[in-house]
Design an enzyme around this catalytic site. Structure first.
Site, short mmCIF file in Angstrom:
data_model
loop_
_atom_site.label_atom_id
_atom_site.label_comp_id
_atom_site.label_asym_id
_atom_site.label_seq_id
_atom_site.Cartn_x
_atom_site.Cartn_y
_atom_site.Cartn_z
N ASN A 150 28.99 7.91 -28.91
CA ASN A 150 27.87 8.11 -29.60
C ASN A 150 27.86 9.67 -30.09
O ASN A 150 27.07 9.70 -31.18
CB ASN A 150 26.61 7.99 -28.88
N GLU A 248 27.84 11.03 -16.13
CA GLU A 248 26.62 11.00 -16.85
C GLU A 248 26.23 9.81 -17.53
O GLU A 248 26.94 9.31 -18.14
CB GLU A 248 26.39 12.13 -18.03
N CYS A 282 21.86 8.94 -25.78
CA CYS A 282 21.19 8.59 -24.19
C CYS A 282 20.01 9.13 -23.94
O CYS A 282 19.15 8.51 -23.09
CB CYS A 282 22.39 9.14 -23.26
N GLU A 461 25.59 18.56 -15.12
CA GLU A 461 26.47 19.54 -15.88
C GLU A 461 25.40 20.43 -16.49
O GLU A 461 24.28 20.74 -16.35
CB GLU A 461 27.19 18.54 -16.76
P1 NDP Z 1 31.52 3.11 -21.89
O1 NDP Z 1 31.07 3.11 -20.55
O2 NDP Z 1 31.86 1.65 -22.34
O3 NDP Z 1 32.86 3.84 -22.27
C1 NDP Z 1 32.80 5.25 -22.00
C2 NDP Z 1 34.47 6.00 -21.81
O4 NDP Z 1 34.92 5.20 -20.72
C3 NDP Z 1 35.12 5.47 -22.98
O5 NDP Z 1 36.01 6.42 -23.32
C4 NDP Z 1 35.71 4.10 -22.48
O6 NDP Z 1 36.99 3.70 -23.29
C5 NDP Z 1 35.81 4.78 -20.95
N1 NDP Z 1 36.07 3.71 -20.05
C6 NDP Z 1 35.94 2.32 -20.20
N2 NDP Z 1 36.01 1.78 -19.15
C7 NDP Z 1 36.89 2.77 -18.16
C8 NDP Z 1 37.68 2.66 -16.97
N3 NDP Z 1 37.75 1.36 -16.08
N4 NDP Z 1 38.17 3.68 -16.38
C9 NDP Z 1 38.23 4.93 -17.32
N5 NDP Z 1 37.57 4.88 -18.40
C10 NDP Z 1 36.94 4.15 -19.00
O7 NDP Z 1 30.46 3.73 -22.82
P2 NDP Z 1 30.07 3.95 -24.36
O8 NDP Z 1 31.39 4.43 -24.93
O9 NDP Z 1 29.84 2.36 -24.73
O10 NDP Z 1 28.87 4.92 -24.42
C11 NDP Z 1 27.73 4.47 -24.66
C12 NDP Z 1 27.22 4.58 -22.97
O11 NDP Z 1 27.21 5.96 -22.91
C13 NDP Z 1 25.44 4.40 -23.05
O12 NDP Z 1 25.10 3.64 -21.98
C14 NDP Z 1 25.08 5.49 -22.84
O13 NDP Z 1 23.73 5.88 -22.28
C15 NDP Z 1 25.83 6.52 -22.29
N6 NDP Z 1 25.64 8.03 -22.64
C16 NDP Z 1 25.01 8.67 -21.54
C17 NDP Z 1 24.86 10.04 -21.73
C18 NDP Z 1 24.33 10.95 -20.67
O14 NDP Z 1 24.50 12.19 -20.69
N7 NDP Z 1 23.88 10.56 -19.48
C19 NDP Z 1 25.29 10.72 -22.96
C20 NDP Z 1 25.65 9.80 -23.88
C21 NDP Z 1 25.85 8.48 -23.64
P3 NDP Z 1 36.82 2.64 -24.37
O15 NDP Z 1 36.74 3.51 -25.52
O16 NDP Z 1 38.03 1.98 -24.08
O17 NDP Z 1 35.60 1.80 -23.97
#
Ligand code: NDP
Length: 480
Positions: A150, A248, A282, A461
């Site tokens: 995002n 996060e 988020c 963080e």
């Molecule tokens: P995901 O959890 O689907 O993916 C995040 C990252 O993790 C991607 O790079 C993904 O790869 C990777 N990933 C997925 N599965 C695994 C695994 N088993 N082991 C290691 N890495 C893995 O999140 P999204 O990308 O869909 O992002 C949206 C989410 O992020 C929302 O829930 C949002 O709220 C949260 N978010 C939280 C924030 C915070 O600060 N708390 C800030 C911004 C977003 P791949 O590309 O293949 O999916």
């Protein structure tokens, strides 16, 4: 078509498998680049190179490491237009948002942690007259950093900068959905002369490349931003290996509007806190509670402003709402709108896909959507939609709204609108979230702790919290 490469040991290289993943421009629905489909062989090479780089990098003075980070920041700044249009193309966000927020904040992350590490100090404790205790904070070794789609470069750099500043080497994976600016960062690191192996950027799927990073025994700490389910999966692997973990995760943030707030400022900001970046932040507020006696007025004024938002080509300067990041996410958002309707919700505006003409005719766009009439316990009010969809609900009193605001499994951020100082303090203290904004939204001071409660995360963080996470504390006790 250009094929992106991994950045390992200071050079750009193809993945071992020679397999690539299509990357889509969400505004057109077309493939515009390809990224490495990396696996554990690529991660293994990155780990070896990080191991070789660690002794030298960790022994550099903080000032010297800061110089590299500042060089990287400067080079991104010099290329801000290039980075902003790449971010917009990859993610679908309006280019003016990438130009004014995403890329400048990525630059700030490098600048901030370059400066912070030179101010980082540790404690000493005098025990009686003849014992001195002091704390050493030493780099951990190799840190794994995994980030979502995002705010691609912004969140990627939020993890990389403090980890490097603290003297660690890093293996980082951007989201497979938005790899472009991470790739451009690797080019910048080469130009900045960052020593080989200090930062390695591996592209690919989470379940393959991501999980190879998380499960590698030499990667001693994992910083992850993404969905709660993925966070739990990562914790289930990294936890038993006793790695340091910072998670996060998702949110379902409440916005609480009391009748004594500064109304116009609240209205303006609530439109932004609902729909900036298509609601794909988020920290966006997705459940809006307005006090009963101003509810009708708020509803009318809010809907009028939301209807005036322009959904369009992210590259146009006057676009407010760009494209949804992927077809899969677009379908998820539409599913939740449908679910809200089935649960008795009434759509006050939006609710439909937007079909644009010309270049964007096959892109993934959804109207900014406002829904009322839903119970606070229904799925659309409990689960993260992460799109341009908000619900509005009236409330009678403070006790009721706190109970409803705190009713989800999440606890990332919240927004409170009131001019009553005592109420602001009271509600802030009783709301279950890691960040509370009173009479503002998204104001960030990088020195403050950042993170969520409940299922929104583990650890904090930002500022010194990040430097503490990326170092190991050691107590040295000396009898004089
Ligand atoms: P995901 O959890 O689907 O993916 C995040 C990252 O993790 C991607 O790079 C993904 O790869 C990777 N990933 C997925 N599965 C695994 C695994 N088993 N082991 C290691 N890495 C893995 O999140 P999204 O990308 O869909 O992002 C949206 C989410 O992020 C929302 O829930 C949002 O709220 C949260 N978010 C939280 C924030 C915070 O600060 N708390 C800030 C911004 C977003 P791949 O590309 O293949 O999916």
């Amino acid at each position: 078509m250009e094929k992106l490469k991994n950045y390992i040991d200071g050079i750009l290289i193809a993945p071992f498998s020679n397999n690539y993943i299509n990357s889509y421009d969400p505004a057109t629905g077309e493939v515009f680049t390809m990224l490495p489909d990396s696996d554990n062989e690529d991660v293994e090479l990155a780990v070896k190179s990080a191991e070789n780089a660690f002794p030298h990098w960790s022994s550099l003075s903080a000032e010297k490491r800061a110089e590299y980070l500042l060089k990287i920041a400067g080079l991104i700044k010099n290329n801000i237009e290039k980075f902003a249009s790449a971010e917009s193309r990859d993610n679908g966000k309006p280019v003016q948002l990438a130009r004014s927020v995403d890329i400048p904040r990525a630059v700030k992350n490098f600048e901030f942690f370059a400066s912070a590490v030179t101010q980082f100090s540790s404690e000493s404790h005098h025990t009686g007259t003849d014992i001195l205790n002091y704390t050493l904070r030493q780099p951990i070794g190799i840190a794994g950093a995994i980030s979502p789609w995002n705010l691609p470069l912004y969140l990627f750099s939020w993890k990389i900068a403090p980890a490097l500043a603290a003297g660690n080497c890093v293996i980082a994976k951007p989201s497979e959905v938005t790899p472009l600016t991470a790739y451009m960062l690797s080019e910048i690191c080469i130009e900045a002369g960052l020593p080989n192996g200090v930062l390695n950027i591996i592209h690919g799927y989470g379940h393959k490349a991501g999980s190879a990073i998380v499960s590698h025994p030499e990667v001693k700490a994992i910083t992850f931003t993404g969905g709660t389910k993925t966070g739990k999966d990562i914790a289930s692997v990294a936890g038993p290996m006793l790695k340091k973990i910072s998670l996060e995760l998702g949110g379902k943030n409440p916005v609480i509007i009391f009748n004594d707030c500064k109304y116009d400022e609240m209205l303006e900001t609530t439109v932004r806190s609902s729909f900036t970046n298509q609601g794909e932040i988020c920290l966006c507020g997705s459940r809006i509670f307005a006090e009963k006696d101003i509810y009708e007025k708020f509803k009318t004024d809010f809907v009028k402003k939301v209807k005036a938002l322009k959904t369009g080509d992210p590259l146009n300067a006057d676009t407010d709402i760009g494209a949804i990041v992927s077809k899969q996410h677009y379908e998820k958002i539409l599913y939740y709108i449908d679910l809200a309707l089935k649960d008795g919700g009434k759509i006050l505006c939006g609710g439909n896909p937007v079909e644009l003409k010309g270049r964007c005719k096959s892109g993934w766009f959804i109207e900014p959507t406002v829904i009322e009439g839903l119970d606070h316990n229904c799925r659309a009010n409990q689960e993260e939609i992460f799109g341009p969809v908000v619900t509005i609900m009236p409330f009678e009193n403070e006790e009721e709204v706190l109970q409803k605001a705190n009713s989800t499994e999440y606890g990332l951020a919240s927004v409170i609108w009131t001019n009553d100082l005592s109420k602001a303090h009271r509600v802030s203290a009783n709301i279950h979230s890691g960040i509370v904004w009173v009479n503002c939204w998204m104001v960030r001071d990088l020195r403050t702790p950042f993170g969520g409660m409940k299922n929104s995360g583990v650890g904090r963080e930002g500022g010194l919290e990040a430097l503490r996470f990326f170092t190991e504390s050691k107590n040295v006790c000396i009898k004089i």
